[in-house]
Scaffold this motif. Sequence first.
Motif, PDB file in Angstrom:
ATOM      1  N   GLU A   1     -59.383 -41.627  72.917  1.00 48.14           N
ATOM      2  CA  GLU A   1     -59.802 -41.592  74.313  1.00 48.14           C
ATOM      3  C   GLU A   1     -59.653 -40.177  74.876  1.00 48.14           C
ATOM      4  O   GLU A   1     -60.328 -39.804  75.839  1.00 48.14           O
ATOM      5  CB  GLU A   1     -58.969 -42.580  75.135  1.00 48.14           C
ATOM      6  CG  GLU A   1     -59.333 -42.675  76.601  1.00 48.14           C
ATOM      7  CD  GLU A   1     -60.735 -43.208  76.850  1.00 48.14           C
ATOM      8  OE1 GLU A   1     -61.197 -43.136  77.999  1.00 48.14           O
ATOM      9  OE2 GLU A   1     -61.379 -43.690  75.898  1.00 48.14           O
TER      10      GLU A   1
ATOM     11  N   PRO B   1     -62.261 -46.503  79.199  1.00 45.56           N
ATOM     12  CA  PRO B   1     -62.596 -46.366  77.768  1.00 45.56           C
ATOM     13  C   PRO B   1     -63.943 -45.690  77.563  1.00 45.56           C
ATOM     14  O   PRO B   1     -64.928 -46.025  78.214  1.00 45.56           O
ATOM     15  CB  PRO B   1     -62.616 -47.817  77.274  1.00 45.56           C
ATOM     16  CG  PRO B   1     -61.682 -48.527  78.191  1.00 45.56           C
ATOM     17  CD  PRO B   1     -61.880 -47.881  79.536  1.00 45.56           C
TER      18      PRO B   1
ATOM     19  N   THR C   1     -64.085 -46.510  72.201  1.00 46.67           N
ATOM     20  CA  THR C   1     -62.670 -46.846  72.323  1.00 46.67           C
ATOM     21  C   THR C   1     -62.424 -48.145  73.080  1.00 46.67           C
ATOM     22  O   THR C   1     -61.300 -48.648  73.080  1.00 46.67           O
ATOM     23  CB  THR C   1     -61.902 -45.709  73.022  1.00 46.67           C
ATOM     24  OG1 THR C   1     -62.495 -45.457  74.309  1.00 46.67           O
ATOM     25  CG2 THR C   1     -61.980 -44.432  72.193  1.00 46.67           C
TER      26      THR C   1
END
Length: 422
Positions: free
Chosen positions: A137, A160, A164
């Motif tokens: 991230e 996110p 991710t």
Amino acid sequence: MFHAASSLVPSSRPPRSPNVQHNGRQDDHHDRPPGRSGSGLPEDGSAGRPSPPPGGQRDAFFDNAKYLAVVLVALGHAWEPLKGDSRALQAAYMLVYTFHMPAFIVISGFFSRGFDGSPGRLKRLITGVAVPYVVFETAYPLFRRYVDHLPTQDISLLDPWYLTWFLCALFVWRLTTPVWKLVRHPLPLALGVAMLASVTPAIGDDLDLQRILQFLPFFVLGLCLEPRHFRLVRRRSVRIAAVPVFALALAFTWWAVPRMDNGWLYHRDSAQELGAPWWAGPVMQLALFGCSLLLTACFLSWVPGRTMWFTALGAGTLYGYLLHGFLIKGADYRGLFDQPALHRPLGVVAVSLAVAAAVTLLCTPPVRRVFRCVMEPRMEWAFKPDAAELARERENRDPRPAQRAERRPPHERRDRSGAQKG
């Protein structure tokens, strides 16, 4: 997937007899998530690390399924910037997006059945899912800053970025596993939660909660499945029936290309945010769940159950899932997908083959060795020692006097008075 992943955990269960064969018919893999290696995560494919069965064997069927699913994930990402010029490619894109992540998530749920919230599994959840989430991230926005020359790109652990979201979702799903194992009707309850989420735009984008809730039924379904259910979809009759099902599904998606918003397939927006009436949210949620489940069963029916040349790569699907995004995004930032030649049929085929080869290489052991420090860190320094584990180690190092006495030859044993026995 993508788990996972993912797609993609050492087991705390007692060791099984070495004579037990692992042919996909036992429950010995039930707490391994997709996308993790045998040494350590979603292998957690996945968020504890998968525990290799006795003798170091793995179930070839699930490893094959994880590898093929992550290849489909990468192909979908590669087709996205190319699909605008071809209705056929748009139809294939919609078809793949209908089942590739649901398949990955169902497998993740199946391998999460052993998660019980114990300290050991929580540690592996943190090191195998939370830590890679924080690393990637941060890495993806930094990558965009320097490759796309966008210094204003923010870094936020609450939003996110790109791939991710699956790690964030897997972390939440895993934590809630004991709840779904406790309630009487987990799947209808999870479907109800997903339907309510689809009509609640106020949920917002933090932690991609819409996706977490709308994809939740697939994870809960995986928790409810048993090995016998996977054997059912691998029958010859199902494999044959899957051919017309996929053909009809492709024809339907070709028809739906100009009529349906792809946003429904991403499960990241409510009905209102997609410009539809509120009641369309629950209807589409149920319809897509049924379609995705049907296509997932068809996909799994075609997955080989024997060891193939790519079977060993199933242990590294999390690496392929998280790392291939740098290749796709890097090509996009540099304008490679704008080349007219790549928008022609031969160009699409060339891109597809190149991406499939790239994600395959990213799942190989050399790549896993390089990136294991961030994908599967041990981090023993970060956790308090487990009292039960320390007691077991102490017992192994220093057996009780009675045990030591039993191990001595008979002529060396003495009774309590000090007299030698025998």
